[in-house]
Design an enzyme around this catalytic site. Structure first.
Site, PDB file in Angstrom:
ATOM      1  N   CYS A  28      -5.281  -7.356  -3.433  1.00 44.53           N
ATOM      2  CA  CYS A  28      -5.815  -6.913  -2.055  1.00 44.53           C
ATOM      3  C   CYS A  28      -6.944  -8.022  -1.676  1.00 44.53           C
ATOM      4  CB  CYS A  28      -6.160  -5.565  -2.212  1.00 44.53           C
ATOM      5  SG  CYS A  28      -6.922  -5.063  -0.449  1.00 44.53           S
ATOM      6  N   HIS A  29      -6.884  -8.256  -0.450  1.00 42.76           N
ATOM      7  CA  HIS A  29      -8.022  -9.369   0.077  1.00 42.76           C
ATOM      8  C   HIS A  29      -9.244  -8.700   0.544  1.00 42.76           C
ATOM      9  CE1 HIS A  29      -4.920  -9.323   3.467  1.00 42.76           C
ATOM     10  NE2 HIS A  29      -5.913  -8.265   3.753  1.00 42.76           N
ATOM     11  N   HIS A  39      -9.841  -0.354  -1.691  1.00 36.68           N
ATOM     12  CA  HIS A  39     -10.149   0.164  -0.340  1.00 36.68           C
ATOM     13  C   HIS A  39     -11.386   0.961  -0.361  1.00 36.68           C
ATOM     14  CE1 HIS A  39      -6.156  -0.583   1.935  1.00 36.68           C
ATOM     15  NE2 HIS A  39      -6.794  -1.617   1.216  1.00 36.68           N
ATOM     16  N   ASN A  97       0.706  -1.207   0.046  1.00 41.59           N
ATOM     17  CA  ASN A  97      -0.168  -0.092  -0.063  1.00 41.59           C
ATOM     18  C   ASN A  97       0.932   1.267   0.031  1.00 41.59           C
ATOM     19  OD1 ASN A  97      -2.526  -1.139   0.068  1.00 41.59           O
ATOM     20  ND2 ASN A  97      -2.316  -1.762   2.140  1.00 41.59           N
TER      21      ASN A  97
END
Length: 436
Positions: free
Chosen positions: A170-171, A200, A148
Site C-alpha cells: 500500500c502506498h 491505513h 483492499n
C-alpha cells in the site's frame, strides 16, 4: 531466465498501466514475461493493448500474454500482483447506498466498517481460489496484494494458505511522508522515517533530518495555519502525539468521533460517500484510456509513480536492497498487537526475499486505537473461515463508526440487507440471516 509477472485483475487498467510503466522502466526488467488475467474479456483486451503501448514508450521488449483462465495465467509465475475488485462499481455503490439509508456515514468504505466488511467477504472466495491455484502451478511465487481490505485479506490468506508467500503493498505510508515533507518544506530525499501499525492506521514513530526530529517543525506549521487543524489526521496527531499514515477521509471512518456528528463533518471538511465518486471517475478514466489507445501507438509513462510491487520485483531479481512498508502477519513484530493478524512494518527486500523488521511495542495510545481497528477485521476473517454469519454481525457491532452511529438492531438489519444485496458474491455459508 526472465521472470514471469502475472497481474490478476489486469482489467483495472489505470493501475495496470502504472505498474507496467514502473516495471518496464527498470533496465533489468525490460524483457520480463508479463501475463495479464481478468474475467472481463473486453477489459483484458484493453489491458493487453496498454501493455504493448507502455512497452513501446519505455523502449522495452517484454513478452506479453493474456488469458481469462486464471489457472493457466498463473502457471510458472514468479510474482503475482493482485489488483482485483470483486463486484466492481455496482458493489461499491451498494456498500454506500444501503448503509446511508440507515443514517450511517462512510467516506471510502474499503477497509473496516460495514463497507470494508462486505468488501472483504466478497473478496475472500476469489483469494482462496488464487491461493489454491498458486499452490499447484507456482508454489514458490510471491503474491503481492494491493486489493483492499488489505489487512483482512492478508490475515485471511494466512488462515487458508499459510505456506503462501504474501506481501501486502500500500502506498499510504510513502505518500504520507512525501506530503509531510512538503508541508514543512524539507526535501523528502533528505529525511528518514520509521512507521508501524496496521494498514491505513500506522503511525510515524520517527521522522528526522540529519538526526533532527522534524515533528517540532510540523507543530509550528500547524500552529501557524488554522485551516490545517480542519483535517482529521491533524486532529488525531494533536491528540495522540503521533501522525497517522492514511488520509483524513479514510481515517475518519475508522473512529467513533467524527462522522456521526454533522458539526464535525463540517469542521473537518469530510466528503461523505467520496469513494463512489472516485469509483465513477475510474470508469470514466477507463473509457478515456480506451479512446486514447485507438489513436496512440504508445502511452506516456508516469514518472511520478512509485508503486512498491515493481521495486519488490526489482530487488528480488537484482539484489538491490530496499526498505519499504509492507503488510505481513504479526509474529512478534509489534509486541503489543495480537499475533496472527496483519500488521504494517518496515520490511527489507533483497534477493533472498522479504524480511520484516521487529518493531517492539507501539506507543500505548497508538496500539489501543489499532486494536479497535483490528477487531472487526479479525472477526470478519473468522466469519469466513468458520462459516459463521453471526460473526459478520458482531464484526459490524464492534466497528467504531458503525457502533457510534446505529443501534444493534439497525446493525443486524443492515447486515441482513447487505447480505441479500451481495448475494452470490459472498461465501455460501454467509448468505443467510441470523435469528435472535
Amino acid at each position: 531466465m526472465k521472470p514471469t509477472i502475472v497481474i490478476v485483475g489486469a482489467g483495472s487498467v489505470v493501475f495496470t498501466r502504472e505498474l507496467l510503466g514502473d516495471i518496464l522502466s527498470f533496465p533489468e526488467l525490460t524483457e520480463v514475461r508479463v501475463v495479464l488475467h481478468d474475467i472481463d474479456a473486453e477489459r483484458l483486451a484493453t489491458a493487453e493493448a496498454i501493455a504493448h503501448a507502455t512497452a513501446r514508450a519505455a523502449g522495452a521488449h517484454p513478452e506479453v500474454v493474456s488469458s481469462t483462465d486464471r489457472r493457466r495465467a498463473l502457471e510458472g509465475a514468479d510474482y503475482v500482483i493482485n489488483v482485483i475488485q470483486v463486484g466492481m462499481h455496482e458493489a461499491t455503490v451498494r456498500d454506500f447506498e444501503i448503509p446511508a439509508r440507515y443514517g450511517l456515514n462512510q467516506t471510502i468504505a474499503d477497509t473496516i466498517g460495514v463497507g470494508g466488511i462486505f468488501r472483504g467477504l466478497r473478496t475472500f472466495p476469489v483469494l482462496a481460489g488464487i491461493a489454491a491455484d498458486m499452490a499447484e502451478v507456482c508454489p514458490d511465487a510471491w503474491l503481492l496484494n494491493y486489493t483492499n481490505p488489505m489487512a483482512m485479506n492478508v490475515t485471511y490468506l494466512h488462515h487458508v494458505a499459510p505456506r503462501l508467500k504474501v506481501l501486502g503493498l500500500c502506498h499510504s505510508v510513502y505518500w504520507t511522508m512525501v506530503g509531510l515533507c512538503e508541508l514543512i518544506e524539507v526535501p523528502f530525499d533528505e529525511c528518514a522515517y520509521w512507521s508501524a501499525g496496521v494498514n491505513h492506521q500506522a503511525w510515524v514513530l520517527r521522522w528526522e533530518r540529519d538526526g533532527q526530529d522534524l515533528y517540532p517543525l510540523l507543530d509550528q506549521r500547524i500552529e501557524a495555519d488554522p485551516e490545517l487543524r480542519r483535517r482529521v489526521r491533524i486532529d488525531m496527531y494533536r491528540r495522540l502525539g503521533y501522525y497517522p499514515t492514511e488520509t483524513s477521509e479514510h481515517s475518519s471512518e475508522y473512529l467513533p468521533w467524527y462522522l456521526r456528528h454533522p458539526a464535525e463533518v463540517d469542521r473537518l471538511r469530510l466528503h461523505i460517500g467520496e469513494y463512489v465518486d472516485i469509483s465513477a471517475a475510474n470508469l470514466a478514466e477507463y473509457a478515456s484510456v480506451r479512446a486514447e489507445l485507438a489513436t496512440a501507438e504508445s502511452l506516456p509513462i508516469d514518472s511520478s509513480s512509485t508503486e512498491y510491487a515493481p521495486q519488490v520485483i526489482h530487488s528480488m531479481e537484482t539484489g538491490a536492497t530496499r526498505i519499504i512498508s509492507a503488510n505481513i502477519v504479526n509474529d512478534g513484530l509489534i509486541t503489543n498487537l495480537p499475533d496472527g493478524v496483519a500488521v504494517e512494518v518496515p520490511t527489507v527486500i533483497d534477493k533472498l526475499g522479504a524480511h520484516p523488521v521487529r518493531v517492539g511495542d507501539l506507543p500505548p495510545q497508538c496500539a489501543a486505537l489499532n486494536r479497535t481497528h483490528i477487531g472487526p477485521g479479525e472477526l470478519t476473517v473468522r466469519a469466513a473461515v468458520d462459516g459463521d454469519p453471526r460473526l459478520v454481525r458482531v464484526a459490524a457491532m464492534l466497528d467504531p463508526n458503525t457502533a457510534a452511529s446505529l443501534t444493534v438492531d439497525q446493525i443486524w438489519q443492515l447486515c441482513d440487507e447487505l447480505t441479500e444485496a451481495h448475494g452470490s458474491l459472498l461465501p455460501s455459508a454467509l448468505r443467510t440471516t441470523v435469528r435472535l
